[in-house]
Enzyme design. Structure first.
Site, PDB file in Angstrom:
ATOM      1  N   ASP A  56       0.807  -1.219   0.000  1.00 17.51           N
ATOM      2  CA  ASP A  56       0.000   0.000   0.000  1.00 17.51           C
ATOM      3  C   ASP A  56       0.847   1.281   0.000  1.00 17.51           C
ATOM      4  O   ASP A  56       1.743   1.446   0.851  1.00 17.51           O
ATOM      5  CB  ASP A  56      -0.955   0.014   1.206  1.00 17.51           C
ATOM      6  CG  ASP A  56      -2.169  -0.878   0.963  1.00 17.51           C
ATOM      7  OD1 ASP A  56      -2.610  -0.965  -0.203  1.00 17.51           O
ATOM      8  OD2 ASP A  56      -2.666  -1.488   1.924  1.00 17.51           O
ATOM      9  N   HIS A  84      -0.019  -7.389  -1.869  1.00 17.32           N
ATOM     10  CA  HIS A  84      -1.339  -8.003  -2.024  1.00 17.32           C
ATOM     11  C   HIS A  84      -1.957  -7.601  -3.353  1.00 17.32           C
ATOM     12  O   HIS A  84      -1.492  -6.679  -4.030  1.00 17.32           O
ATOM     13  CB  HIS A  84      -2.254  -7.664  -0.841  1.00 17.32           C
ATOM     14  CG  HIS A  84      -2.493  -6.203  -0.660  1.00 17.32           C
ATOM     15  ND1 HIS A  84      -1.557  -5.345  -0.137  1.00 17.32           N
ATOM     16  CD2 HIS A  84      -3.569  -5.426  -0.950  1.00 17.32           C
ATOM     17  CE1 HIS A  84      -2.027  -4.125  -0.104  1.00 17.32           C
ATOM     18  NE2 HIS A  84      -3.260  -4.135  -0.599  1.00 17.32           N
TER      19      HIS A  84
HETATM   20  C1  SIN Z   1      -6.360  -2.770  -1.089  1.00 21.12           C
HETATM   21  O1  SIN Z   1      -6.133  -2.191  -0.052  1.00 21.12           O
HETATM   22  O2  SIN Z   1      -5.507  -2.853  -1.961  1.00 21.12           O
HETATM   23  C2  SIN Z   1      -7.713  -3.429  -1.280  1.00 21.12           C
HETATM   24  C3  SIN Z   1      -7.709  -4.821  -0.764  1.00 21.12           C
HETATM   25  C4  SIN Z   1      -9.027  -5.505  -1.002  1.00 21.12           C
HETATM   26  O3  SIN Z   1      -9.996  -4.849  -1.375  1.00 21.12           O
HETATM   27  O4  SIN Z   1      -9.096  -6.724  -0.787  1.00 21.12           O
END
Ligand code: SIN
Length: 297
Positions: free
Chosen positions: A103, A252
């Site tokens: 992030d 992520h």
């Molecule tokens: C994100 O913070 O990148 C979104 C993660 C998600 O919506 O699962």
């Protein structure tokens, strides 16, 4: 209350499911100490069987981890400005997080932790989130390559990510300058001392001091290595599950495979330190999962 908490690893490398605590009720200091230890051990915590958290309760939990981070681009269109409303629907031009990233790594002090509760799940399924462990990614590189990477820094930019991104939610960004900064390619975790790779395909645009072709080649190889299946977990959400992840350790990817359905949640992000590399720390021992990246080793 604290005695009934169970923490079950998702894989031996990354993530744990937490049962026996409902964050929507608020937690005491002893419970926080257990959860904080598990967060540092596992990198991603998934809290199942949760009630819907009031925004103030979510913010109060996040503040236990540190001051809150302010997003450089996202609209503060929630009643509580510390809450980032995650919402993707049939008319969304983009879906937040739909690509590998840590992030806001373009910030000088990127978020240490992110806490997300998903309240509305796509009716037809989908909307999972992938996480990949950058400590494992670093530990499984050949020692010669690790050594080379420890001397390198990379540029993280965000103009290409954020310009016009939230126009559909009423955000005008004419005259706004989006953050860009340089971070070490290998970072030491400020709380555990463990080392991880700190590059990601969304924000990292170049390795400093290399020509464009060499930089692009190295980044492409590192990105491919970083998301090997062995380092990943896949979170299949139930309504009101909460995920808490350590951006200093993981990347992520929020998968947008559910159009035209809707998915919504509340995200709160904690301010992190400026990433650094501590040369006096220890390198992890050679891993049985290690692999060379061909010509780069
Ligand atoms: C994100 O913070 O990148 C979104 C993660 C998600 O919506 O699962």
């Amino acid at each position: 209350m604290t005695r009934s908490i169970t923490i079950s690893p998702i894989t031996p490398i990354l993530g744990a499911e937490v049962h026996g605590v409902d964050l929507s009720e608020g937690i005491d200091d002893a419970t926080f100490a257990i959860l904080h230890g598990a967060f540092l051990d596992h990198g991603v915590l998934v809290f199942r069987e949760q009630g819907a958290m009031a925004p103030d309760v979510q913010v109060e939990f996040a503040r236990r981890l540190g001051p809150l981070h302010e997003h450089p681009a996202a609209p503060t269109d929630h009643e509580n400005p510390a809450v980032f409303l995650i919402r993707t629907h049939s008319a969304s031009p983009i879906s937040n997080g739909n690509g590998w990233h840590s992030d806001v790594s373009c910030d000088e002090r990127p978020p240490s932790a992110t806490m997300l509760q998903v309240h509305v799940l796509p009716e037809g399924g989908g909307g999972d989130t992938l996480f990949a462990d950058m400590e494992a990614a670093y530990a499984t590189l050949e020692p010669e390559l690790r050594h080379r990477l420890r001397d390198l820094s990379a540029r993280h930019a965000s103009e290409h990510v954020y310009r016009g991104r939230y126009a559909d939610r009423g955000t005008e960004d004419e005259g706004t300058t989006y953050p860009e900064t340089v971070h070490p390619v290998v970072r030491s975790h400020p709380e555990t001392g463990r080392r991880s790779l700190f590059v990601n395909p969304s924000f990292t645009v170049a390795i400093e001091g290399l020509d464009e072709a060499e930089s692009d080649g190295l980044l492409t190889d590192l990105h491919a290595h970083s998301v090997r299946p062995e380092f990943q977990i896949r979170l299949r959400w139930n309504r009101n599950d909460v995920a808490l992840w350590d951006n200093r350790r993981v990347q992520h990817f929020a998968i947008w495979d559910y159009w035209p359905d809707e998915r919504c949640g509340h995200r709160v992000t904690v301010q992190g330190d400026r990433p650094f590399f501590d040369p006096s720390g220890d390198d992890p021992p050679p891993s049985p999962l290690r692999m060379s990246i061909g010509h780069l080793a």
